[in-house]
Write a protein that holds these residues in place. Structure first.
Motif, PDB file in Angstrom:
ATOM      1  N   MET A 177       0.783  -1.225   0.000  1.00  0.00           N
ATOM      2  CA  MET A 177       0.000   0.000   0.000  1.00  0.00           C
ATOM      3  C   MET A 177       0.819   1.280   0.000  1.00  0.00           C
ATOM      4  O   MET A 177       0.260   2.374  -0.042  1.00  0.00           O
ATOM      5  N   VAL A 178       2.137   1.165   0.062  1.00  0.00           N
ATOM      6  CA  VAL A 178       2.997   2.350  -0.005  1.00  0.00           C
ATOM      7  C   VAL A 178       3.721   2.331  -1.348  1.00  0.00           C
ATOM      8  O   VAL A 178       4.251   1.299  -1.765  1.00  0.00           O
ATOM      9  N   ASP A 179       3.725   3.464  -2.019  1.00  0.00           N
ATOM     10  CA  ASP A 179       4.310   3.572  -3.351  1.00  0.00           C
ATOM     11  C   ASP A 179       5.754   3.069  -3.372  1.00  0.00           C
ATOM     12  O   ASP A 179       6.521   3.293  -2.430  1.00  0.00           O
ATOM     13  N   LYS A 180       6.106   2.390  -4.456  1.00  0.00           N
ATOM     14  CA  LYS A 180       7.442   1.812  -4.594  1.00  0.00           C
ATOM     15  C   LYS A 180       8.546   2.863  -4.658  1.00  0.00           C
ATOM     16  O   LYS A 180       9.732   2.540  -4.538  1.00  0.00           O
ATOM     17  N   LYS A 181       8.158   4.135  -4.860  1.00  0.00           N
ATOM     18  CA  LYS A 181       9.175   5.182  -4.940  1.00  0.00           C
ATOM     19  C   LYS A 181       9.843   5.420  -3.593  1.00  0.00           C
ATOM     20  O   LYS A 181      10.884   6.083  -3.516  1.00  0.00           O
ATOM     21  N   TYR A 182       9.229   4.904  -2.512  1.00  0.00           N
ATOM     22  CA  TYR A 182       9.796   5.079  -1.177  1.00  0.00           C
ATOM     23  C   TYR A 182      10.650   3.871  -0.789  1.00  0.00           C
ATOM     24  O   TYR A 182      10.232   2.719  -0.950  1.00  0.00           O
ATOM     25  N   SER A 183      11.830   4.143  -0.267  1.00  0.00           N
ATOM     26  CA  SER A 183      12.617   3.072   0.343  1.00  0.00           C
ATOM     27  C   SER A 183      12.067   2.835   1.753  1.00  0.00           C
ATOM     28  O   SER A 183      11.443   3.718   2.347  1.00  0.00           O
ATOM     29  N   ARG A 184      12.286   1.644   2.286  1.00  0.00           N
ATOM     30  CA  ARG A 184      11.731   1.282   3.592  1.00  0.00           C
ATOM     31  C   ARG A 184      12.841   0.801   4.514  1.00  0.00           C
ATOM     32  O   ARG A 184      13.571  -0.119   4.172  1.00  0.00           O
ATOM     33  N   GLU A 185      12.949   1.419   5.661  1.00  0.00           N
ATOM     34  CA  GLU A 185      13.926   1.003   6.664  1.00  0.00           C
ATOM     35  C   GLU A 185      13.196   0.765   7.977  1.00  0.00           C
ATOM     36  O   GLU A 185      12.728   1.705   8.621  1.00  0.00           O
ATOM     37  N   TRP A 186      13.087  -0.527   8.355  1.00  0.00           N
ATOM     38  CA  TRP A 186      12.349  -0.908   9.552  1.00  0.00           C
ATOM     39  C   TRP A 186      13.263  -0.969  10.762  1.00  0.00           C
ATOM     40  O   TRP A 186      14.378  -1.469  10.689  1.00  0.00           O
ATOM     41  N   ASN A 187      12.761  -0.462  11.863  1.00  0.00           N
ATOM     42  CA  ASN A 187      13.426  -0.569  13.165  1.00  0.00           C
ATOM     43  C   ASN A 187      12.363  -0.932  14.186  1.00  0.00           C
ATOM     44  O   ASN A 187      11.688  -0.070  14.726  1.00  0.00           O
ATOM     45  N   GLY A 188      12.205  -2.242  14.407  1.00  0.00           N
ATOM     46  CA  GLY A 188      11.121  -2.682  15.277  1.00  0.00           C
ATOM     47  C   GLY A 188       9.781  -2.377  14.645  1.00  0.00           C
ATOM     48  O   GLY A 188       9.510  -2.761  13.511  1.00  0.00           O
ATOM     49  N   ALA A 189       8.928  -1.665  15.386  1.00  0.00           N
ATOM     50  CA  ALA A 189       7.582  -1.345  14.905  1.00  0.00           C
ATOM     51  C   ALA A 189       7.520   0.023  14.234  1.00  0.00           C
ATOM     52  O   ALA A 189       6.455   0.620  14.104  1.00  0.00           O
ATOM     53  N   GLU A 190       8.659   0.531  13.804  1.00  0.00           N
ATOM     54  CA  GLU A 190       8.699   1.836  13.134  1.00  0.00           C
ATOM     55  C   GLU A 190       9.432   1.707  11.805  1.00  0.00           C
ATOM     56  O   GLU A 190      10.453   1.023  11.704  1.00  0.00           O
ATOM     57  N   CYS A 191       8.886   2.354  10.793  1.00  0.00           N
ATOM     58  CA  CYS A 191       9.475   2.288   9.450  1.00  0.00           C
ATOM     59  C   CYS A 191       9.697   3.698   8.924  1.00  0.00           C
ATOM     60  O   CYS A 191       8.794   4.545   8.980  1.00  0.00           O
ATOM     61  N   GLU A 192      10.899   3.944   8.436  1.00  0.00           N
ATOM     62  CA  GLU A 192      11.209   5.237   7.834  1.00  0.00           C
ATOM     63  C   GLU A 192      11.094   5.109   6.322  1.00  0.00           C
ATOM     64  O   GLU A 192      11.711   4.256   5.695  1.00  0.00           O
ATOM     65  N   LEU A 193      10.236   5.968   5.747  1.00  0.00           N
ATOM     66  CA  LEU A 193      10.021   5.970   4.299  1.00  0.00           C
ATOM     67  C   LEU A 193      10.703   7.201   3.715  1.00  0.00           C
ATOM     68  O   LEU A 193      10.477   8.322   4.167  1.00  0.00           O
ATOM     69  N   LEU A 194      11.535   6.985   2.717  1.00  0.00           N
ATOM     70  CA  LEU A 194      12.259   8.092   2.104  1.00  0.00           C
ATOM     71  C   LEU A 194      12.172   7.945   0.585  1.00  0.00           C
ATOM     72  O   LEU A 194      12.470   6.890   0.026  1.00  0.00           O
ATOM     73  N   GLU A 195      11.720   9.029  -0.066  1.00  0.00           N
ATOM     74  CA  GLU A 195      11.585   8.988  -1.517  1.00  0.00           C
ATOM     75  C   GLU A 195      12.969   8.957  -2.152  1.00  0.00           C
ATOM     76  O   GLU A 195      13.796   9.852  -1.924  1.00  0.00           O
ATOM     77  N   GLU A 196      13.216   7.910  -2.905  1.00  0.00           N
ATOM     78  CA  GLU A 196      14.530   7.740  -3.516  1.00  0.00           C
ATOM     79  C   GLU A 196      14.792   8.824  -4.554  1.00  0.00           C
ATOM     80  O   GLU A 196      13.997   9.035  -5.464  1.00  0.00           O
ATOM     81  N   GLY A 197      15.911   9.524  -4.386  1.00  0.00           N
ATOM     82  CA  GLY A 197      16.276  10.583  -5.316  1.00  0.00           C
ATOM     83  C   GLY A 197      15.535  11.873  -5.093  1.00  0.00           C
ATOM     84  O   GLY A 197      15.719  12.849  -5.816  1.00  0.00           O
ATOM     85  N   GLY A 198      14.666  11.910  -4.078  1.00  0.00           N
ATOM     86  CA  GLY A 198      13.885  13.108  -3.815  1.00  0.00           C
ATOM     87  C   GLY A 198      14.511  13.973  -2.737  1.00  0.00           C
ATOM     88  O   GLY A 198      15.448  13.575  -2.054  1.00  0.00           O
ATOM     89  N   ASP A 199      13.982  15.192  -2.598  1.00  0.00           N
ATOM     90  CA  ASP A 199      14.498  16.123  -1.598  1.00  0.00           C
ATOM     91  C   ASP A 199      13.596  16.201  -0.365  1.00  0.00           C
ATOM     92  O   ASP A 199      13.861  16.972   0.552  1.00  0.00           O
TER      93      ASP A 199
END
Length: 314
Positions: A177-199
């Motif tokens: 359900m989250v756009d593939k443009k975001y990378s996903r970094e999980w730390n326990g029950a928290e996930c950081e989403l960062l748009e690849e190549g974006g500002d």
């Protein structure tokens, strides 16, 4: 057993589970409760990590071999976790059932009809995670906090827990359900989403380990639909709750069966852990029917229905 004895048992490894693939009609397990499709959980109280370890342990064993297995493969989205418990623990009458981590190495809590892992000690943390939903313990359905705590406290040796791993579900939801443009970094029950190549700044996806629902921070511009995600999570949890309710009557029987595998002095036995899941196919059909009815009534879109089914199947 004597060296070179043919067990007549073929195992395969599938999705981190050790499954019985074939049983010889002339082998030691031909007339036991062990069937094709059963998941091998332990042998003589020791957890099985792969087919090779099973064959090695049976080869080295002398005398009686006791195998603990499920009745069938684990239901979709669930898995068996086997932990080694050194001894039984008798809790006092005034013990706080929701705070047993010191006595048992694990504590549970009841939330909306489901039993969750509240805390887990380092001793069990390799197999079980905080927030996991516990469906059964050695075949006893976890339909109440007291039943769950009693089942675990009185168990001894290799204890089989049927778990629905919440982290796997959250990761699956994020993938769907989250756009593939975001990378996903999980730390326990928290996930950081960062748009690849974006500002843009990172988006933080946080999960409430008690309710299982998600919240999001930093999404003012990206419009990730957290409402749909939480709707899907509620539907999956609802299916699990229905499965627990449907399995209630089965918890009154004995949780294990042991049978001798040969009439001579060489004794093998197989025990089944998972009687609460005996009618899993019927429970699964009812769960699917419920999702289909919601789609027909317009309460669930076809896209959300497909996502729910994919997540539930794991």
């Amino acid at each position: 057993q004597e060296a070179g004895d043919d067990l007549g048992l073929t195992l395969i490894e599938k999705s981190n589970a050790i499954i019985v693939d074939a049983i010889s009609s002339s082998g030691k397990f031909a007339n036991t409760d062990l069937k094709v499709g059963c998941e091998i959980l332990s042998i003589n109280g020791h957890r099985i990590r792969n087919p090779q370890s099973f064959y090695r342990m049976t080869k080295d064993a002398v005398g009686k071999i006791v195998i603990k297995s499920s009745i069938g493969t684990s239901p979709p989205g669930t898995l068996y976790r086997v932990v080694k418990k050194k001894h039984m623990v008798v809790l006092g009458r005034k013990s706080d059932l929701s705070n047993t981590v010191n006595e048992l190495g694990i504590s549970f809590e009841s939330t909306d009809g489901l039993i969750r892992v509240k805390e887990v000690s380092e001793y069990f943390s390799e197999s079980i995670s905080k927030g996991d939903i516990c469906l059964s313990i050695d075949g006893e359905v976890c339909h109440s906090l007291r039943k769950t705590v009693n089942s675990f406290s009185l168990a001894n040796g290799a204890v089989a827990l049927l778990i629905f791993p919440m982290l796997d579900m959250w990761k699956g939801m994020a993938e769907l359900m989250v756009d593939k443009k975001y990378s996903r970094e999980w730390n326990g029950a928290e996930c950081e989403l960062l748009e690849e190549g974006g500002d843009s700044h990172a988006i933080s996806l946080k999960v409430d380990e008690k309710t299982g629902l998600c919240s999001i921070e930093g999404d003012e511009m990206n419009n990730i639909n957290i409402s749909n995600m939480n709707s899907m999570i509620k539907q999956v949890l609802g299916v699990l709750k229905d499965a627990i309710q449907a399995s209630r009557p089965l918890s009154r029987g004995n949780s294990t069966k042991t049978s001798s595998l040969s009439p001579d002095s060489t004794r093998y036995s197989a025990s089944t852990a998972g009687k609460a899941i005996k009618n899993q196919s019927d429970v699964y059909k009812r769960a699917v029917a419920k999702l289909e009815k919601m789609r027909e009534d317009g309460l669930l879109s076809s896209k959300d229905y497909d996502a729910a089914m994919k997540t539930f199947k794991g």
